[in-house]
Design an enzyme around this catalytic site. Structure first.
Site, PDB file in Angstrom:
ATOM      1  N   SER A 270      16.305  11.391   4.436  1.00 59.85           N
ATOM      2  CA  SER A 270      15.351  11.686   3.372  1.00 59.85           C
ATOM      3  C   SER A 270      14.004  11.083   3.723  1.00 59.85           C
ATOM      4  O   SER A 270      13.889  10.244   4.621  1.00 59.85           O
ATOM      5  CB  SER A 270      15.839  11.098   2.035  1.00 59.85           C
ATOM      6  OG  SER A 270      17.081  11.663   1.664  1.00 59.85           O
ATOM      7  N   SER A 308      18.868  16.474   2.545  1.00 59.85           N
ATOM      8  CA  SER A 308      17.674  15.643   2.682  1.00 59.85           C
ATOM      9  C   SER A 308      16.946  15.548   1.345  1.00 59.85           C
ATOM     10  O   SER A 308      16.758  16.554   0.660  1.00 59.85           O
ATOM     11  CB  SER A 308      16.731  16.234   3.737  1.00 59.85           C
ATOM     12  OG  SER A 308      15.668  15.358   4.020  1.00 59.85           O
ATOM     13  N   ASP A 310      13.525  15.037   0.045  1.00 59.51           N
ATOM     14  CA  ASP A 310      12.125  15.038   0.476  1.00 59.51           C
ATOM     15  C   ASP A 310      11.249  15.167  -0.766  1.00 59.51           C
ATOM     16  O   ASP A 310      11.017  16.272  -1.265  1.00 59.51           O
ATOM     17  CB  ASP A 310      11.866  16.183   1.448  1.00 59.51           C
ATOM     18  CG  ASP A 310      12.806  16.139   2.650  1.00 59.51           C
ATOM     19  OD1 ASP A 310      13.381  15.067   2.907  1.00 59.51           O
ATOM     20  OD2 ASP A 310      12.973  17.177   3.308  1.00 59.51           O
TER      21      ASP A 310
END
Length: 393
Positions: A270, A308, A310
């Site tokens: 991340s 992830s 983000d």
């Protein structure tokens, strides 16, 4: 050799002798310059006047993981838009590229359009404790603050190197990070929330950079700070060079048995990104800036994988929003939405500063050994230079 620093609000144990690793430098020190806009004097988010950054770092113990005891390789990073942010907020906005992560307080920012807290960045397991500690900070340090219950706390997962379930970031570390927050050069790499993070299969962590737009576009500054914990090795791209496909050695050395051993060691990871600017932008315009972070990450090779997290936040220091005022109206100045000659350079600045901030996180981070002897290597300068030369860089 293990050396214990004096006990204060934060306990920091240095596990390796400083002489054991090559002194780490920033991307520009290695001749790696990305983009075309000039950097600010510090090439850091603190080039935006008034922005402060502080860290609290915990590095303690080695050997086998004992949940709740360690080893510990973590911390917290605080970004303050202004010193008195609890009483004079700033316009802000957030953007989520992929949501397998957390940043608290985003709904309130979306509706209220303003940020009136520090942005605190830590590890996944410590979000709750950091959130509670920031409320305690306001209660103790700013008891007259009317509304103190929706702090902004973001996270990335450091469980390959750190006892992430142990929830080791507590009130003393949060207080120390906020109290330590200052302008000037920003410490990068294995520090604060970035202490135990991994980026593209190399050691990652905190990185920062800035850009200044031309005077014809207002001469504004854009600064970026990243907590880089994302990306798969083959994706890593530096100044257009497929570095990750060339540097296939020195992959993370992960023990595959025992509690939490290697869990998600190969995940996309991340990234949390904070964008600051002194350009007078509205919340909607700041959302547009935050969205451009994705382009900067893509330049380093990221494809923002399914697992992830983000998540990005952007704020402008140009207008102050008083927490309490006798007037029901507020006068603010914004860049015209038709001012393409101003907005385009600001978008470009975000992209370039994000790309360089990620590279600085990689370049400044040091090799680290954590739980169960798991080891993640720093990107090797000699091999990187050889690869860049091979591609004419």
């Amino acid at each position: 050799m293990t050396r214990l620093l004096p006990l204060s609000l934060v306990v920091i144990t240095i596990v390796a002798s400083p002489a054991a690793q090559t002194p780490r430098v920033r991307a520009r020190d290695l001749g790696i310059v990305v983009g075309t806009l000039p950097a600010g004097p510090l090439d850091a988010i603190t080039d935006v006047t008034g922005v402060l950054v502080g860290h609290a770092t915990i590095v303690r113990g080695d050997g086998e993981l004992k949940i709740g005891e360690g080893p510990v390789r973590t911390g917290v990073t605080a970004v303050l838009p202004r010193k008195d942010v609890w009483f004079n907020g700033v316009y802000a906005a957030t953007h989520t590229l992929n949501g397998d992560g957390e940043m608290t307080g985003t709904h309130w920012i979306r509706d209220r359009e303003t940020l009136m807290h520090p942005v605190l960045i830590t590890n996944t397991g410590s979000v709750g404790d950091v959130h509670a500690a920031e409320i305690a900070y306001m209660n103790e340090r700013h008891p007259t603050r009317d509304w103190a219950f929706l702090p902004v706390v973001a996270e990335t997962w450091d469980g390959t190197l750190n006892d992430v379930r142990g929830q080791h970031v507590k009130k003393p570390q949060v207080f120390a990070a906020i109290d330590d927050a200052k302008g000037g050069a920003v410490e990068e790499g294995n520090v604060g929330g970035g202490t135990g993070m991994i980026c593209y299969g190399f050691k990652g962590g905190i990185g920062t950079a800035s850009r200044k737009v031309p005077d014809t576009a207002g001469g504004y500054t854009v600064g970026v700070l990243v907590q880089a914990n994302f990306g798969r090795r083959p994706e890593l791209t530096i100044a257009g060079v497929p570095v990750g496909r060339e540097l296939t050695a020195l992959t993370p050395e992960i023990r595959r048995e025992g509690p939490d051993a290697g869990i998600n060691a190969d995940h996309e990871g991340s990234v949390i990104v904070v964008v600051a600017t002194d350009a007078p932008l509205s919340s909607r315009q700041l959302n547009r800036l935050a969205a451009r972070v994705a382009l900067g990450l893509a330049r380093t090779g990221s494809t923002s994988g399914n697992t992830s997290g983000d998540i990005f936040i952007a704020f402008s220091t140009a207008n102050a929003i008083p927490e309490s005022s006798s007037s029901p109206t507020l006068t603010a100045t914004f860049v015209s939405p038709e001012a393409t000659a101003v907005l385009n350079p600001l978008f470009q600045a975000v992209v370039e500063a994000t790309e360089e901030a990620v590279l600085n996180a990689l370049m400044k981070a040091e090799t680290m050994t954590g739980i169960n002897g798991n080891r993640v290597h720093a990107i090797p300068y000699d091999r990187l230079k050889a690869v860049m030369a091979k591609y004419g860089r």
